[in-house]
Each structure stands twice: as structure tokens, then as C-alpha cells.
Design a protein around this motif. Structure first.
Motif, PDB file in Angstrom:
ATOM      1  N   GLY A   1     -13.272  -1.823 -25.190  1.00  0.00           N
ATOM      2  CA  GLY A   1     -13.814  -1.989 -23.839  1.00  0.00           C
ATOM      3  C   GLY A   1     -15.307  -2.274 -23.828  1.00  0.00           C
ATOM      4  O   GLY A   1     -15.810  -2.970 -22.954  1.00  0.00           O
ATOM      5  N   GLN A   2     -16.032  -1.733 -24.805  1.00  0.00           N
ATOM      6  CA  GLN A   2     -17.474  -1.983 -24.900  1.00  0.00           C
ATOM      7  C   GLN A   2     -17.742  -3.461 -25.149  1.00  0.00           C
ATOM      8  O   GLN A   2     -18.667  -4.051 -24.600  1.00  0.00           O
ATOM      9  CB  GLN A   2     -18.071  -1.145 -26.037  1.00  0.00           C
ATOM     10  CG  GLN A   2     -17.922   0.340 -25.849  1.00  0.00           C
ATOM     11  CD  GLN A   2     -18.985   0.893 -24.925  1.00  0.00           C
ATOM     12  OE1 GLN A   2     -20.155   0.566 -25.042  1.00  0.00           O
ATOM     13  NE2 GLN A   2     -18.576   1.725 -23.990  1.00  0.00           N
TER      14      GLN A   2
ATOM     15  N   GLU B   1     -15.615  -5.939 -24.480  1.00  0.00           N
ATOM     16  CA  GLU B   1     -15.198  -6.702 -23.293  1.00  0.00           C
ATOM     17  C   GLU B   1     -16.265  -6.649 -22.209  1.00  0.00           C
ATOM     18  O   GLU B   1     -16.552  -7.644 -21.558  1.00  0.00           O
ATOM     19  CB  GLU B   1     -13.899  -6.139 -22.738  1.00  0.00           C
ATOM     20  CG  GLU B   1     -12.698  -6.510 -23.590  1.00  0.00           C
ATOM     21  CD  GLU B   1     -11.399  -6.253 -22.853  1.00  0.00           C
ATOM     22  OE1 GLU B   1     -11.401  -5.451 -21.908  1.00  0.00           O
ATOM     23  OE2 GLU B   1     -10.399  -6.865 -23.250  1.00  0.00           O
ATOM     24  N   ALA B   2     -16.870  -5.462 -22.036  1.00  0.00           N
ATOM     25  CA  ALA B   2     -17.896  -5.330 -21.000  1.00  0.00           C
ATOM     26  C   ALA B   2     -19.085  -6.230 -21.325  1.00  0.00           C
ATOM     27  O   ALA B   2     -19.620  -6.905 -20.446  1.00  0.00           O
ATOM     28  CB  ALA B   2     -18.347  -3.874 -20.885  1.00  0.00           C
ATOM     29  N   ALA B   3     -19.480  -6.260 -22.604  1.00  0.00           N
ATOM     30  CA  ALA B   3     -20.604  -7.096 -22.996  1.00  0.00           C
ATOM     31  C   ALA B   3     -20.272  -8.572 -22.799  1.00  0.00           C
ATOM     32  O   ALA B   3     -21.086  -9.353 -22.291  1.00  0.00           O
ATOM     33  CB  ALA B   3     -20.967  -6.826 -24.456  1.00  0.00           C
TER      34      ALA B   3
ATOM     35  N   GLY C   1     -26.685  -5.788 -29.883  1.00  0.00           N
ATOM     36  CA  GLY C   1     -27.066  -4.889 -28.803  1.00  0.00           C
ATOM     37  C   GLY C   1     -26.074  -3.780 -28.517  1.00  0.00           C
ATOM     38  O   GLY C   1     -26.441  -2.735 -27.994  1.00  0.00           O
ATOM     39  N   VAL C   2     -24.808  -4.005 -28.847  1.00  0.00           N
ATOM     40  CA  VAL C   2     -23.777  -3.035 -28.455  1.00  0.00           C
ATOM     41  C   VAL C   2     -22.996  -2.514 -29.665  1.00  0.00           C
ATOM     42  O   VAL C   2     -22.902  -1.303 -29.879  1.00  0.00           O
ATOM     43  CB  VAL C   2     -22.798  -3.669 -27.425  1.00  0.00           C
ATOM     44  CG1 VAL C   2     -21.668  -2.703 -27.089  1.00  0.00           C
ATOM     45  CG2 VAL C   2     -23.557  -4.062 -26.163  1.00  0.00           C
TER      46      VAL C   2
ATOM     47  N   PRO D   1     -25.422  -0.758 -32.875  1.00  0.00           N
ATOM     48  CA  PRO D   1     -25.964   0.593 -32.643  1.00  0.00           C
ATOM     49  C   PRO D   1     -24.877   1.656 -32.507  1.00  0.00           C
ATOM     50  O   PRO D   1     -25.037   2.775 -32.979  1.00  0.00           O
ATOM     51  CB  PRO D   1     -26.776   0.453 -31.353  1.00  0.00           C
ATOM     52  CG  PRO D   1     -26.544  -0.911 -30.833  1.00  0.00           C
ATOM     53  CD  PRO D   1     -25.931  -1.731 -31.898  1.00  0.00           C
ATOM     54  N   GLN D   2     -23.763   1.293 -31.861  1.00  0.00           N
ATOM     55  CA  GLN D   2     -22.707   2.294 -31.691  1.00  0.00           C
ATOM     56  C   GLN D   2     -21.971   2.554 -32.993  1.00  0.00           C
ATOM     57  O   GLN D   2     -21.557   3.685 -33.273  1.00  0.00           O
ATOM     58  CB  GLN D   2     -21.723   1.845 -30.612  1.00  0.00           C
ATOM     59  CG  GLN D   2     -22.365   1.821 -29.251  1.00  0.00           C
ATOM     60  CD  GLN D   2     -21.350   1.723 -28.134  1.00  0.00           C
ATOM     61  OE1 GLN D   2     -20.210   2.132 -28.263  1.00  0.00           O
ATOM     62  NE2 GLN D   2     -21.766   1.177 -27.012  1.00  0.00           N
TER      63      GLN D   2
ATOM     64  N   ARG E   1     -23.837   5.004 -35.317  1.00  0.00           N
ATOM     65  CA  ARG E   1     -23.675   6.430 -35.031  1.00  0.00           C
ATOM     66  C   ARG E   1     -22.512   7.008 -35.822  1.00  0.00           C
ATOM     67  O   ARG E   1     -22.557   8.131 -36.284  1.00  0.00           O
ATOM     68  CB  ARG E   1     -23.385   6.625 -33.535  1.00  0.00           C
ATOM     69  CG  ARG E   1     -24.602   6.524 -32.697  1.00  0.00           C
ATOM     70  CD  ARG E   1     -24.402   7.163 -31.351  1.00  0.00           C
ATOM     71  NE  ARG E   1     -23.226   6.667 -30.633  1.00  0.00           N
ATOM     72  CZ  ARG E   1     -23.181   6.575 -29.319  1.00  0.00           C
ATOM     73  NH1 ARG E   1     -24.210   6.911 -28.598  1.00  0.00           N
ATOM     74  NH2 ARG E   1     -22.097   6.154 -28.730  1.00  0.00           N
TER      75      ARG E   1
ATOM     76  N   VAL F   1     -27.817  10.398 -29.224  1.00  0.00           N
ATOM     77  CA  VAL F   1     -28.032  10.557 -27.788  1.00  0.00           C
ATOM     78  C   VAL F   1     -26.895   9.900 -27.017  1.00  0.00           C
ATOM     79  O   VAL F   1     -26.406   8.849 -27.391  1.00  0.00           O
ATOM     80  CB  VAL F   1     -29.374   9.942 -27.338  1.00  0.00           C
ATOM     81  CG1 VAL F   1     -30.515  10.800 -27.799  1.00  0.00           C
ATOM     82  CG2 VAL F   1     -29.498   8.521 -27.821  1.00  0.00           C
ATOM     83  N   GLY F   2     -26.487  10.568 -25.959  1.00  0.00           N
ATOM     84  CA  GLY F   2     -25.449   9.994 -25.110  1.00  0.00           C
ATOM     85  C   GLY F   2     -24.068  10.069 -25.707  1.00  0.00           C
ATOM     86  O   GLY F   2     -23.135   9.478 -25.205  1.00  0.00           O
ATOM     87  N   GLN F   3     -23.938  10.802 -26.818  1.00  0.00           N
ATOM     88  CA  GLN F   3     -22.635  10.916 -27.466  1.00  0.00           C
ATOM     89  C   GLN F   3     -21.964  12.204 -27.025  1.00  0.00           C
ATOM     90  O   GLN F   3     -22.619  13.222 -26.854  1.00  0.00           O
ATOM     91  CB  GLN F   3     -22.847  10.907 -28.979  1.00  0.00           C
ATOM     92  CG  GLN F   3     -21.582  10.931 -29.769  1.00  0.00           C
ATOM     93  CD  GLN F   3     -20.961   9.560 -29.838  1.00  0.00           C
ATOM     94  OE1 GLN F   3     -20.678   8.937 -28.827  1.00  0.00           O
ATOM     95  NE2 GLN F   3     -20.736   9.069 -31.019  1.00  0.00           N
ATOM     96  N   LYS F   4     -20.657  12.153 -26.880  1.00  0.00           N
ATOM     97  CA  LYS F   4     -19.912  13.375 -26.575  1.00  0.00           C
ATOM     98  C   LYS F   4     -19.944  14.288 -27.775  1.00  0.00           C
ATOM     99  O   LYS F   4     -19.801  13.849 -28.891  1.00  0.00           O
ATOM    100  CB  LYS F   4     -18.468  13.022 -26.252  1.00  0.00           C
ATOM    101  CG  LYS F   4     -18.240  12.812 -24.794  1.00  0.00           C
ATOM    102  CD  LYS F   4     -16.753  12.930 -24.484  1.00  0.00           C
ATOM    103  CE  LYS F   4     -16.489  12.665 -23.029  1.00  0.00           C
ATOM    104  NZ  LYS F   4     -16.037  11.343 -22.737  1.00  0.00           N
TER     105      LYS F   4
ATOM    106  N   PHE G   1     -14.348  -2.505 -14.763  1.00  0.00           N
ATOM    107  CA  PHE G   1     -13.136  -2.149 -15.498  1.00  0.00           C
ATOM    108  C   PHE G   1     -12.596  -0.799 -15.055  1.00  0.00           C
ATOM    109  O   PHE G   1     -13.321   0.054 -14.540  1.00  0.00           O
ATOM    110  CB  PHE G   1     -13.441  -2.073 -17.001  1.00  0.00           C
ATOM    111  CG  PHE G   1     -13.919  -3.361 -17.597  1.00  0.00           C
ATOM    112  CD1 PHE G   1     -13.023  -4.229 -18.203  1.00  0.00           C
ATOM    113  CD2 PHE G   1     -15.260  -3.701 -17.563  1.00  0.00           C
ATOM    114  CE1 PHE G   1     -13.464  -5.412 -18.762  1.00  0.00           C
ATOM    115  CE2 PHE G   1     -15.710  -4.890 -18.117  1.00  0.00           C
ATOM    116  CZ  PHE G   1     -14.802  -5.752 -18.722  1.00  0.00           C
TER     117      PHE G   1
ATOM    118  N   ASN H   1     -16.377   1.418 -19.071  1.00  0.00           N
ATOM    119  CA  ASN H   1     -16.964   0.694 -20.203  1.00  0.00           C
ATOM    120  C   ASN H   1     -18.487   0.587 -20.121  1.00  0.00           C
ATOM    121  O   ASN H   1     -19.055  -0.446 -20.473  1.00  0.00           O
ATOM    122  CB  ASN H   1     -16.372  -0.716 -20.327  1.00  0.00           C
ATOM    123  CG  ASN H   1     -14.890  -0.683 -20.638  1.00  0.00           C
ATOM    124  OD1 ASN H   1     -14.354   0.363 -20.973  1.00  0.00           O
ATOM    125  ND2 ASN H   1     -14.235  -1.810 -20.528  1.00  0.00           N
TER     126      ASN H   1
ATOM    127  N   TYR I   1     -27.634   9.457 -19.681  1.00  0.00           N
ATOM    128  CA  TYR I   1     -26.677   8.653 -20.436  1.00  0.00           C
ATOM    129  C   TYR I   1     -25.306   8.732 -19.772  1.00  0.00           C
ATOM    130  O   TYR I   1     -25.015   9.714 -19.066  1.00  0.00           O
ATOM    131  CB  TYR I   1     -26.595   9.160 -21.882  1.00  0.00           C
ATOM    132  CG  TYR I   1     -27.802   8.753 -22.686  1.00  0.00           C
ATOM    133  CD1 TYR I   1     -27.805   7.546 -23.376  1.00  0.00           C
ATOM    134  CD2 TYR I   1     -28.946   9.541 -22.707  1.00  0.00           C
ATOM    135  CE1 TYR I   1     -28.921   7.150 -24.095  1.00  0.00           C
ATOM    136  CE2 TYR I   1     -30.066   9.156 -23.422  1.00  0.00           C
ATOM    137  CZ  TYR I   1     -30.055   7.953 -24.117  1.00  0.00           C
ATOM    138  OH  TYR I   1     -31.149   7.545 -24.812  1.00  0.00           O
TER     139      TYR I   1
END
Lengths: 252, 252
Positions: free
Chosen positions: A149-150, A152-154, A167-168, A171-172, A175, A248-251, B92, B96, B142
Motif C-alpha cells: 500500500g505504501q 501504491e500510495a506513492a 523517498g518511501v 527508508p522504511q 528500519r 520514529v513513527g514505528q509501532k 485508500f 497508506n 507520526y
């Protein structure tokens, strides 16, 4: 570790400053130590520096190789995929010592006349290729862990495939990949000792020489082990802090 | 609402077909959408409504047929694709949002990267959009720190940041806890009144009835009904549509 998580920026700076202070300053306490350590202090310092240089150079090159080959393994272009598969298969299936010897002895025969590799360069090349192969799998796993989904969103926002990757996805995926990459880096600090086989005067080689001259293996090898422990601690603190920074921003 | 003098065609789908293996998701679907129109696309699960929406910005490539968005033929030509994805925004089901970026960066990313907008301008625009969806105060957080409803409102702001002519919504409230559905629908209602073209795949029949200018009912890969909400909800022509409506109304 908790402190590292809470203040990743400070921990990273601290680890880096600590590493530098250690490399520059370790001569002072070592020189003050009794024989056989004291007289050989400068050798220990030089050896530690070579080990750190090998680790940093091969570690950076290895991450770059890992990202490129990890992408290559996921490519739709099958010759590239096969090439990267073959690379990982070859490196993971043969001993690191053999790879170091191969670069040292066989590369001069393969390379065109006029290009000469220093012993250090040979060790750095072999170590980069080696850690790169292990990194490849970590990076690949990291990229596969990014939810579709990340992407697709980009794409839906009009980002180009390259922008989406840089960009997406990258970096992800980092992590996810970083703990495994950090593990490889810690191994690399120690694997760099195999460079002694091609007469690179790194830390283990220094230890071997000093104990051969002094006939006192116990204090010498304990000193070497402590220096390795300090180096690996600095590197793992560095990567743990980087991990916290990227987290950061991670569950949790 | 927006049926005054000769509306301009913004999307035209001609005999679009799409299969996944042996499952035919879309069979010869044709539809024309006009500027400013709000269309609700409804139907049972697996009827092809989401697939149809996803072909309109080529997240799925159709097997046969033609799609024209604002005069541009949708095909593999990257220039066409870029142009279309700038004009067509998408929201979506699972939000996302880019999990490694702050809310503000999520909204500002595409204008900076795709439209080459200066960062400061993109961020001040992002703040305006976040204010519009009621989330200006959350800009530095975030995505994981926000509720589902808040995340979906950010996703809407992110899509709006590219100034799209058309917004596609793929079941925007289906992944939300019931108490969060209304805050998202409120934002969508406000958008619908602002005159932007919207295509909304939804199970929210109340929303479809109240806000949409037009309802399209999908069943087994074809459009069975294409009519006004008033007619669709009070007097559907097909048995399948009647059965569907009695099912979804059951919980009311």
C-alpha cells in the motif's frame, strides 16, 4: 540501551566521539602499562586504526553492495536477478579466508597490467564483497517488508519509481534491515582479523607479533581482546542509536 | 447538483475488461464521468467496483478497452501516466500514510517531489489543508500516533495537496471503527460541496444517498444500474440491486 533509545542523537555522537578519542588516546594508557604492552603501545594503536579503517571502508561499501544486489535480486530483469543470486550463493558458500586469498593472489593475474592493489586494498575488497553478500539478504528482506500500500500510495501521488524507492521504500526497508545490518557490521569488525593472512598489519597481526617477540601471549591477547570489545561496543552503540533514530513513527 | 449547462467529460472508460487469472473482475465496462460530479459506486464484494476504480489511475492495467482521463489516453506511456496521476488523487481503504514521515511531510511530499514546489511553500500549503480537515494541531506527529479516522483525513489532505481534478475513494471508511466513520464522511461531504469530481466506492448507503449525484451499481464485473440516488434507493430496476439493498439496509 534504554538511554540509547531515548537519546539516539546523543548516543550516536557519543559513540563516534568515543571511538575517535579511543583511537587517538589509547596510546597513553597503553604506553604506561608494563612490558610487554607498554613498549609496543604504538603498534597496538596502529593495528587498531587499521582494523577500524578496514571495518569502516568495507562496512560502507558492503551496505552499498547490499542495497544494489538486494534490489537486483528483486528485479524483473532475470539476468540481473540470476547474477545477484549467483553472487550471494558464491560468497556465502565459500570461506572468507579463501576469498581474501583469492583477491590477493588471483586478482593481480586477472587485472590489467599496471594496476597494483595494496594488501590493505585486497583485504578491503574481499571484506566488502563478503559483507555485501550477507547484507543483500537483509536488504531484500527489508524491501519485501514494506507494505504494498505504501508503494501504491506513492505511485498514486505521481512519484516516479526512483522517487518512490528513495523517498518511501528505502527508508522504511532500512528500519527493518538495520538490526541485521548492524549484526553484520559487528561480525565485520572481527572478520577483518583474517586480513592478517595477507600480511595486513591489523590488530590481530599486531598481537601475534608482539607475543612472538615477548613470549607472553596471555597479557598480549587479553589486551587485543579488550580493544576488540571496545571497538565492537562503539559500533553496536552507533548502530543501535541509528536504529532508534529510524524507528520514529514505528509501532512498538 | 452540478448538472447545469453541458458538463465537461473528465473520465471516459470504454469497454474496459480485466481478469485476475481465471476470475474476470471487469467485463466490457463503459462509463463517462463529468466534471464536478459526485458518483457513488456500490455493489457486493468482488463485484469489480474497486478494480474499476483502480484502473482509472492505472494501479491496475486493464486487459482490454480504453480509458481517457481529461483527454489523455491512459496507457503505459510514463508521460501520460505522470500527467494523469497528478490530476487524479486517490484515498485508500487502509490510509497508506507514509509511516516514516510526519503528518506534515506526508502531505507536503508529493508537491515537493513531483511538482518541485519549494519546501516552505509546500509545507504552508500542507498546513492549510490539514486545517481544512481539522488536523493542523497534529502536523508534527507520526501516522501511528493518530486514530484511523484522523489518518484517513490526513490521507484526504495528502491527495488534495496535488490539486487533483478528480478524487478516487476506495472504500474510505471500511477500515474504520464505527465511531470514526462520521468524521471522515464530514470531510468528504465538505469536499463534495466544493465542486471537485469524486468517485467513491463505498458501503455507506446513507452517504451515497445524501451526497452523491449519481449511483453506479456493480455486479459480477458489469454495471447493472447507473442512475440517480433517489431512483436507485427507492426503486431499483434489477433484482440483484434490490437484493443488495435489502441486505445492506438490514442493519439500519
Amino acid at each position: 540501551m534504554d538511554w540509547t533509545r531515548k537519546h539516539p542523537g546523543w548516543a550516536m555522537a557519543g559513540a563516534m566521539v568515543g571511538l575517535l578519542v579511543f583511537l587517538w588516546g589509547m596510546a597513553v594508557p597503553l604506553a604506561a602499562a608494563p612490558a610487554p604492552i607498554g613498549p609496543a603501545a604504538q603498534q597496538f594503536v596502529d593495528g587498531a586504526r587499521i582494523t577500524v579503517e578496514l571495518t569502516l571502508i568495507s562496512g560502507s561499501a558492503g551496505v552499498l553492495i547490499g542495497v544494489l544486489a538486494g534490489l537486483g535480486k528483486l528485479s524483473h530483469f532475470w539476468p540481473l536477478r540470476r547474477f545477484c543470486d549467483g553472487y550471494v550463493w558464491l560468497i556465502r558458500g565459500t570461506p572468507l579466508l579463501l576469498q581474501i586469498l583469492f583477491v590477493w593472489l588471483a586478482f593481480p593475474e586477472i587485472l590489467p597490467e599496471g594496476i597494483e592493489l595494496s594488501d590493505f586494498a585486497c583485504a578491503a575488497i574481499a571484506l566488502s564483497l563478503n559483507v555485501g553478500a550477507y547484507n543483500t539478504e537483509c536488504v531484500r528482506a527489508g524491501i519485501l517488508a514494506v507494505p504494498h500500500g505504501q508503494i501504491e500510495a506513492a505511485r498514486a501521488l505521481g512519484l516516479t519509481p526512483l522517487q518512490t524507492f528513495l523517498g518511501v521504500i528505502l527508508p522504511q526497508s532500512m528500519r527493518v534491515a538495520l538490526p541485521a545490518l548492524a549484526n553484520n557490521l559487528a561480525s565485520l569488525v572481527k572478520d577483518s582479523s583474517l586480513a592478517y593472512a595477507i600480511s595486513v598489519v591489523e590488530l590481530t597481526m599486531v598481537g601475534y607479533r608482539v607475543q612472538a617477540e615477548s613470549y607472553q601471549p596471555i597479557p598480549v591477547f587479553i589486551t587485543i581482546a579488550v580493544i576488540y570489545l571496545i571497538l565492537t561496543t562503539a559500533f553496536t552503540t552507533l548502530t543501535a542509536a541509528l536504529e532508534a533514530q529510524l524507528d520514529v513513527g514505528q509501532k512498538r | 447538483m452540478n448538472t447545469e449547462d453541458a458538463p465537461r467529460i473528465i473520465i471516459e472508460a470504454r469497454r474496459v475488461s480485466k481478469s485476475f487469472g481465471s476470475f474476470q473482475a471487469l467485463r466490457d465496462v463503459s462509463a463517462t464521468f463529468f466534471e464536478g460530479q459526485v458518483t457513488a459506486i456500490v455493489g457486493p464484494s468482488g463485484s469489480g467496483k474497486s478494480t474499476f476504480l483502480r484502473t482509472l489511475n492505472r494501479l491496475e492495467a486493464q486487459d482490454a478497452g480504453e480509458i481517457i482521463v481529461d483527454g489523455i489516453v491512459l496507457n503505459d506511456d510514463l508521460k501520460h501516466l505522470d500527467a494523469i496521476r497528478r490530476e487524479v488523487g486517490m484515498v485508500f481503504q487502509s490510509f497508506n500514510l507514509f509511516s516514516h514521515l510526519t503528518i506534515l511531510r506526508n502531505v507536503a511530499l508529493a508537491p515537493i517531489r513531483v511538482r518541485k514546489m519549494p519546501r516552505s511553500a509546500a509545507e504552508s500549503k500542507a498546513l492549510q489543508l490539514l486545517e481544512r480537515v481539522g488536523l493542523k494541531s497534529q502536523a508534527a506527529k507520526y501516522p501511528v500516533q493518530l486514530s484511523g479516522g484522523q489518518q484517513q483525513r490526513v490521507a484526504i489532505a495528502r491527495a488534495l495537496a496535488m490539486d487533483p481534478k478528480v478524487l478516487l475513494f476506495d472504500e474510505p471508511t471500511s477500515a474504520l471503527d464505527p465511531e470514526m466513520v462520521n468524521e471522515v464522511l464530514a470531510v468528504m461531504r465538505e469536499l463534495a460541496h466544493s465542486g471537485i469530481t469524486m468517485l467513491v466506492v463505498t458501503h455507506e448507503m446513507g452517504f451515497a444517498r445524501e451526497v452523491a449525484d449519481r449511483v453506479i451499481f456493480f455486479d459480477e464485473g458489469v454495471i447493472l444500474e447507473d442512475t440517480s440516488p433517489a431512483r436507485f434507493f427507492s426503486n431499483p430496476e434489477h433484482e440483484r440491486a434490490k437484493a443488495f439493498l435489502s441486505q445492506v439496509r438490514h442493519g439500519y
